[in-house]
Motif scaffolding. Structure first.
Motif, PDB file in Angstrom:
ATOM      1  N   VAL A 208     -49.496 -24.357 -34.851  1.00 30.80           N
ATOM      2  CA  VAL A 208     -49.759 -23.318 -35.850  1.00 30.80           C
ATOM      3  C   VAL A 208     -49.637 -21.969 -35.142  1.00 30.80           C
ATOM      4  O   VAL A 208     -50.219 -21.770 -34.079  1.00 30.80           O
ATOM      5  N   TYR A 209     -48.848 -21.050 -35.722  1.00 24.11           N
ATOM      6  CA  TYR A 209     -48.662 -19.748 -35.071  1.00 24.11           C
ATOM      7  C   TYR A 209     -48.684 -18.615 -36.089  1.00 24.11           C
ATOM      8  O   TYR A 209     -48.475 -18.816 -37.289  1.00 24.11           O
ATOM      9  N   ASP A 210     -48.958 -17.418 -35.606  1.00 22.18           N
ATOM     10  CA  ASP A 210     -48.920 -16.227 -36.439  1.00 22.18           C
ATOM     11  C   ASP A 210     -47.516 -15.626 -36.365  1.00 22.18           C
ATOM     12  O   ASP A 210     -46.921 -15.578 -35.286  1.00 22.18           O
ATOM     13  N   PRO A 211     -46.947 -15.161 -37.501  1.00 21.20           N
ATOM     14  CA  PRO A 211     -45.570 -14.640 -37.482  1.00 21.20           C
ATOM     15  C   PRO A 211     -45.368 -13.471 -36.527  1.00 21.20           C
ATOM     16  O   PRO A 211     -44.269 -13.257 -36.014  1.00 21.20           O
ATOM     17  N   ARG A 212     -46.439 -12.707 -36.239  1.00 18.07           N
ATOM     18  CA  ARG A 212     -46.307 -11.572 -35.309  1.00 18.07           C
ATOM     19  C   ARG A 212     -46.067 -12.048 -33.877  1.00 18.07           C
ATOM     20  O   ARG A 212     -45.638 -11.268 -33.038  1.00 18.07           O
ATOM     21  N   ALA A 213     -46.391 -13.314 -33.598  1.00 14.62           N
ATOM     22  CA  ALA A 213     -46.116 -13.856 -32.261  1.00 14.62           C
ATOM     23  C   ALA A 213     -44.616 -14.015 -32.056  1.00 14.62           C
ATOM     24  O   ALA A 213     -44.127 -14.026 -30.931  1.00 14.62           O
ATOM     25  N   LYS A 214     -43.895 -14.127 -33.155  1.00 16.39           N
ATOM     26  CA  LYS A 214     -42.448 -14.347 -33.121  1.00 16.39           C
ATOM     27  C   LYS A 214     -41.690 -13.018 -33.118  1.00 16.39           C
ATOM     28  O   LYS A 214     -40.702 -12.851 -32.424  1.00 16.39           O
ATOM     29  N   MET A 215     -42.171 -12.072 -33.929  1.00 20.00           N
ATOM     30  CA  MET A 215     -41.475 -10.793 -34.071  1.00 20.00           C
ATOM     31  C   MET A 215     -42.474  -9.666 -34.319  1.00 20.00           C
ATOM     32  O   MET A 215     -43.272  -9.730 -35.256  1.00 20.00           O
ATOM     33  N   THR A 247     -39.696 -10.984 -28.549  1.00 25.49           N
ATOM     34  CA  THR A 247     -39.002 -12.083 -29.230  1.00 25.49           C
ATOM     35  C   THR A 247     -38.408 -13.052 -28.216  1.00 25.49           C
ATOM     36  O   THR A 247     -38.455 -14.274 -28.409  1.00 25.49           O
ATOM     37  N   ARG A 248     -37.842 -12.499 -27.125  1.00 29.48           N
ATOM     38  CA  ARG A 248     -37.256 -13.347 -26.082  1.00 29.48           C
ATOM     39  C   ARG A 248     -38.322 -14.251 -25.453  1.00 29.48           C
ATOM     40  O   ARG A 248     -38.086 -15.439 -25.214  1.00 29.48           O
ATOM     41  N   TYR A 249     -39.520 -13.672 -25.213  1.00 26.65           N
ATOM     42  CA  TYR A 249     -40.629 -14.449 -24.649  1.00 26.65           C
ATOM     43  C   TYR A 249     -40.988 -15.595 -25.594  1.00 26.65           C
ATOM     44  O   TYR A 249     -41.224 -16.724 -25.155  1.00 26.65           O
ATOM     45  N   TRP A 250     -41.023 -15.310 -26.910  1.00 34.49           N
ATOM     46  CA  TRP A 250     -41.350 -16.340 -27.904  1.00 34.49           C
ATOM     47  C   TRP A 250     -40.323 -17.475 -27.878  1.00 34.49           C
ATOM     48  O   TRP A 250     -40.686 -18.656 -27.868  1.00 34.49           O
ATOM     49  N   VAL A 251     -39.034 -17.112 -27.868  1.00 32.42           N
ATOM     50  CA  VAL A 251     -37.965 -18.115 -27.880  1.00 32.42           C
ATOM     51  C   VAL A 251     -38.042 -18.995 -26.633  1.00 32.42           C
ATOM     52  O   VAL A 251     -37.923 -20.227 -26.712  1.00 32.42           O
ATOM     53  N   GLU A 252     -38.251 -18.369 -25.466  1.00 30.34           N
ATOM     54  CA  GLU A 252     -38.356 -19.133 -24.206  1.00 30.34           C
ATOM     55  C   GLU A 252     -39.554 -20.075 -24.235  1.00 30.34           C
ATOM     56  O   GLU A 252     -39.481 -21.215 -23.777  1.00 30.34           O
ATOM     57  N   ARG A 253     -40.663 -19.584 -24.763  1.00 28.76           N
ATOM     58  CA  ARG A 253     -41.889 -20.395 -24.860  1.00 28.76           C
ATOM     59  C   ARG A 253     -41.675 -21.592 -25.782  1.00 28.76           C
ATOM     60  O   ARG A 253     -42.090 -22.717 -25.470  1.00 28.76           O
ATOM     61  N   LEU A 257     -41.771 -25.690 -24.986  1.00 29.55           N
ATOM     62  CA  LEU A 257     -42.558 -26.640 -25.786  1.00 29.55           C
ATOM     63  C   LEU A 257     -41.666 -27.763 -26.302  1.00 29.55           C
ATOM     64  O   LEU A 257     -42.035 -28.935 -26.257  1.00 29.55           O
ATOM     65  N   HIS A 258     -40.495 -27.378 -26.814  1.00 31.43           N
ATOM     66  CA  HIS A 258     -39.541 -28.357 -27.353  1.00 31.43           C
ATOM     67  C   HIS A 258     -39.162 -29.375 -26.267  1.00 31.43           C
ATOM     68  O   HIS A 258     -39.144 -30.591 -26.511  1.00 31.43           O
ATOM     69  N   THR A 259     -38.878 -28.873 -25.072  1.00 32.00           N
ATOM     70  CA  THR A 259     -38.520 -29.743 -23.946  1.00 32.00           C
ATOM     71  C   THR A 259     -39.676 -30.662 -23.573  1.00 32.00           C
ATOM     72  O   THR A 259     -39.495 -31.852 -23.312  1.00 32.00           O
TER      73      THR A 259
END
Length: 289
Positions: A208-215, A247-253, A257-259
């Motif tokens: 569960v995440y907040d949209p501001r964590a993404k952008m 945003t880059r930090y979010w994508v890398e994180r 997690l996916h891996t």
């Protein structure tokens, strides 16, 4: 939160969660989460093509002709909810906090479980085990769980997912279906703990995440606080470079997690606090069916 307010909130969540579990998730949950194995049902006469390993030799000797044991799937499950109660879950910039959404998802899963005649228990965790509620059946038990989800005060604000998953592995002796609900703001690498747990149990992760964590929005100066460390700072969201880095930090994180879940062979889904979690759960259940 006073008692009357808690009772109102519990009732509101019960109505929503019960409705979802009965009208939407009933069949999906049943087919997505299998029983512990095969339970003995009856004996019948041997038929051509039956496995000779299923012959019941005692009954065969008694009736002087071959009989086989018939098995059917043992449907009853033990379901455990591993619920992150660390400080970061109290964050929310839109309709609700992450903790409120986790509570609704947990309640929906709990009602789906008892509708399937499963037992349900909870492990509240931060960077320690905050509370363990042993698995039981029944509406009263679920209402107690919802009340605890709403009003629980953790001793710590930090997170250690691997510790909680390892605790599940040690605590639960029989195979269990376990839902791990968290925002996964954790500094520990819990890959190994997840792999071990998933070899013994059926692990499912829900982020569960907040949209501001993404952008980040472009709104100028903003004060931000890390709920788990207490560190506070002012950032300039007017900077395009800062927003891109965020945003880059979010994508890398998310990639990490996916891996991690792929290595652990764990099914998972992700849902934002401004989204309807029903769709995410339905897709998760369909993927497993």
């Amino acid at each position: 939160m006073d008692t009357s307010e808690i009772i109102k909130k519990v009732r509101k969540i019960e109505i929503k969660a019960r409705g979802l579990s009965q009208n939407i998730f009933a069949g999906q949950y049943h087919s997505a989460f299998k029983g512990r194995g095969m339970a003995f049902s009856e004996v019948r006469e041997y038929q051509y093509g039956d496995d000779v390993r299923d012959i019941d030799w005692n009954v065969t000797a008694r009736f002087h002709r071959p009989y086989v044991k018939v098995f059917e799937e043992e449907r009853e499950l033990t379901v455990m909810l591993l619920v992150d109660v660390s400080g970061s879950l109290d964050f929310g910039t839109v309709r609700q906090t992450k903790r409120e959404m986790v509570t609704e998802i947990a309640a929906t899963l709990a009602f789906s479980a008892i509708q399937n005649n499963d037992k349900i228990g909870v492990i509240f965790f931060s960077d320690r085990i905050e509370k363990y509620i042993p698995p039981k059946k029944g509406r009263r038990h679920i209402l107690y769980i919802i009340r605890e989800l709403l009003d629980f005060k953790p001793a710590s604000v930090r997170t250690d997912v691997g510790m909680a998953v390892s605790y599940l592995t040690r605590m639960m002796k029989r195979r269990t279906t376990a839902f791990l609900l968290s925002d996964f703001y954790t500094r520990d690498d819990f890959t190994k703990a997840m792999q071990i747990a998933n070899s013994k149990h059926d692990m499912v992760a829900i982020q569960v995440y907040d949209p501001r964590a993404k952008m980040l929005p472009d709104i100028g100066l903003m004060k931000v606080l890390d709920a788990e460390t207490g560190h506070e700072m002012i950032i300039d969201t007017g900077s395009a470079k800062l927003r891109q880095a965020h945003t880059r930090y979010w994508v890398e994180r998310e990639d990490r997690l996916h891996t991690l879940f792929a290595k652990s062979k764990v099914d998972w889904t992700s849902v934002a606090t401004n989204e309807n979690f029903t769709k995410a759960l339905m897709l998760l259940f369909k993927k497993r069916a």
